[in-house]
Each structure stands twice: as structure tokens, then as C-alpha cells.
Design an enzyme around this catalytic site. Structure first.
Site, PDB file in Angstrom:
ATOM      1  N   CYS A   2      33.752  -8.649  32.242  1.00  0.00           N
ATOM      2  CA  CYS A   2      33.401  -8.991  33.632  1.00  0.00           C
ATOM      3  C   CYS A   2      33.872  -7.876  34.566  1.00  0.00           C
ATOM      4  CB  CYS A   2      34.081 -10.294  34.035  1.00  0.00           C
ATOM      5  SG  CYS A   2      33.878 -11.618  32.831  1.00  0.00           S
TER       6      CYS A   2
HETATM    7  N1  GLN Z   1      36.285 -13.879  28.131  1.00  0.00           N
HETATM    8  C1  GLN Z   1      35.928 -14.236  29.477  1.00  0.00           C
HETATM    9  C2  GLN Z   1      34.648 -15.063  29.527  1.00  0.00           C
HETATM   10  O1  GLN Z   1      34.057 -15.369  28.563  1.00  0.00           O
HETATM   11  C3  GLN Z   1      35.800 -13.022  30.347  1.00  0.00           C
HETATM   12  C4  GLN Z   1      34.620 -12.231  29.940  1.00  0.00           C
HETATM   13  C5  GLN Z   1      34.560 -10.862  30.474  1.00  0.00           C
HETATM   14  O2  GLN Z   1      35.508 -10.246  30.918  1.00  0.00           O
HETATM   15  N2  GLN Z   1      33.415 -10.353  30.313  1.00  0.00           N
HETATM   16  O3  GLN Z   1      34.253 -15.403  30.577  1.00  0.00           O
END
Ligand code: GLN
Length: 247
Positions: A2
Site C-alpha cells: 500500500c
Molecule cells: N497486508 C496489508 C493488506 O492486505 C497491507 C497491504 C499492503 O501494504 N499492500 O491490506
């Protein structure tokens, strides 16, 4: 992975922070420039902000849809002003639920937290102590469990920076493949970690907007942004930025 960002300083609108910059979070949702894992962030978005004259707990708006599809957010974001804002756009880790409760920022009392990364859910479950008094996570997403581990330490009286550092180091040691970039605030300080992903900050001391930007990646091409190394802890209030090594 994210992308997340926070602002602490003179009051600014959500639009000026999340939508207007040339490489804003809204743009990073479909065209991030530095994301090391994944390509777009279309699995949801969220923003939390403080109106301390009215209450200490932040307001929060989260959706499990891409930020660019939400015309209602675009409509109100230009008239919401705050001196402390934390936003995130999500690219769900494989196997994690896509739902509003799995979307950052997570909240507990006056605290907000976002996670950029992934970590083994079993590792997190073993770190959670259900006698510590903080609320149970409202999603089985790894990031929600991570937030719950931080909340439990806050409920036990640990400071925000220490709670974030303790959880990141413990989870990172237990899961060697974990990526643990966290961004958290209580409305008057920002705390962020680097553990496997990118992070930059900028201190603005003149002009109309005085304050601190902390973000997964710069929202514009100004040379005032400073990139952090990996495995670091950043804490900042409206005056000072402190960076230390997590390991
Ligand atoms: N693991 C977290 C989620 O599934 C954050 C994902 C991310 O950083 N892309 O939302």
C-alpha cells in the site's frame, strides 16, 4: 504494498493533501512511483483526521473501493480542514479480505495507524495478549492484527513510538519475510517505521503550510524530501524530527 501519508502542521484540506499534489496519494493509487511490491492500490482507501476543538478521537472515512471511484469523497474532501491527517490507499495482500474493516487507518481512542507491508498472521496471533484490555481486531487482515498488537501495548501504558517499535521488531524477527512500514499518530505526533518499503519526509518551515509530511513516497518533485533508510523509526511533532535505528 500500500501507500500511506500523514500531515502534521497548519490546517489543510483533505483535497490539498490527498488529491492536489502531482503525485498525491490519489495518484499513487493507480500510478505509484516507488512501490517495491505490487503495481496499483485499488482495494480501498481511508483517511483519518482530527478536529481537536470538538473531540480528541479522530474522524475516519474508509471505503473498500478505489479512491478514484468515490465521487462523494471528492465532494467533501475540499471542505474538511485539519492540522493532522493520515491517509492510505490499499493493495490487499493475497489471502487478505477486501472489506472496509481491513482498510487503514485503523483506530483506537485518539490513535490512528496504517500498515504498508505484509506479515504472517500466525506470528501476529501469537503476539496478541487477550488479557491486555484493548479491543479485538475487527478484521482478520494482517494489518488489523498488527494494529491490535500496538493498541494492546498502548492500553498497557506504553508510549506510541515505543509500542510501534516493539511490535515491528518483534514481528520482523519472528517473520523474516515481513514488511512492516507503519505510520501512526495521536493527533500531535507522527510515528513511522521502515522495514522493507520506502518512506520519505519533508519539513516545511515557511510559506502558508508549515508542518511535516511523512509519506511512502514524495507527493511532488521538490528536493526538500528526505528518504529514510531501511529499519528506521521516525518520530516527529511540529518542531523536531527524530530518526533512530530499529535494529
Ligand atoms: N497486508 C496489508 C493488506 O492486505 C497491507 C497491504 C499492503 O501494504 N499492500 O491490506
Amino acid at each position: 504494498m500500500c501507500r500511506h501519508m500523514a500531515w502534521l502542521g497548519t490546517p489543510r484540506t483533505l483535497t490539498s493533501l490527498l488529491r492536489d499534489p502531482p503525485h498525491s496519494l490519489a495518484r499513487q493509487a493507480w500510478m505509484p512511483r516507488r512501490m517495491l511490491h505490487g503495481k496499483i492500490n485499488a482495494d480501498g482507501f481511508g483517511v483519518g483526521w482530527y478536529v481537536t476543538a470538538m473531540r480528541t478521537e479522530p474522524a475516519r472515512y474508509r471505503r473498500a473501493v478505489p479512491i478514484w471511484t468515490d465521487a462523494s469523497f471528492a465532494s467533501f474532501a475540499g471542505v474538511v480542514n485539519s492540522s493532522c491527517v493520515l491517509g492510505a490507499v490499499r493493495n490487499a495482500t493475497v489471502g487478505m479480505p477486501i472489506e472496509e474493516t481491513a482498510t487503514a487507518p485503523y483506530a483506537y481512542g485518539r490513535y490512528l495507524l496504517s500498515h504498508n507491508g505484509r506479515v504472517d498472521v500466525d506470528v501476529l496471533m501469537s503476539m496478541l495478549d487477550w488479557t491486555r484490555g484493548a479491543p479485538a481486531p475487527d478484521s482478520r487482515c494482517d494489518s488489523a492484527l498488527l494494529a491490535a498488537a500496538v493498541w494492546q501495548r498502548l492500553a498497557a501504558g506504553v508510549s506510541l513510538a515505543a509500542a510501534v517499535a516493539e511490535v515491528v521488531v518483534a514481528a520482523g524477527r519472528a517473520d523474516g519475510a515481513a514488511r512492516l512500514n507503519l505510520l501512526a499518530t495521536d493527533g500531535s505526533q507522527l510515528v513511522a517505521t521502515t522495514w522493507g518499503e520506502t518512506l520519505s519526509y519533508r519539513v516545511s518551515t515557511d510559506g502558508d503550510d508549515i508542518g511535516m509530511d511523512v509519506a511512502s513516497e514524495p507527493s511532488d518533485d521538490s528536493n526538500e524530501w528526505v528518504d529514510l533508510d531501511d529499519h528506521q523509526l521516525l518520530t516527529t511533532d511540529t518542531r523536531d524530527v527524530t530518526i533512530s535505528n530499529l535494529i
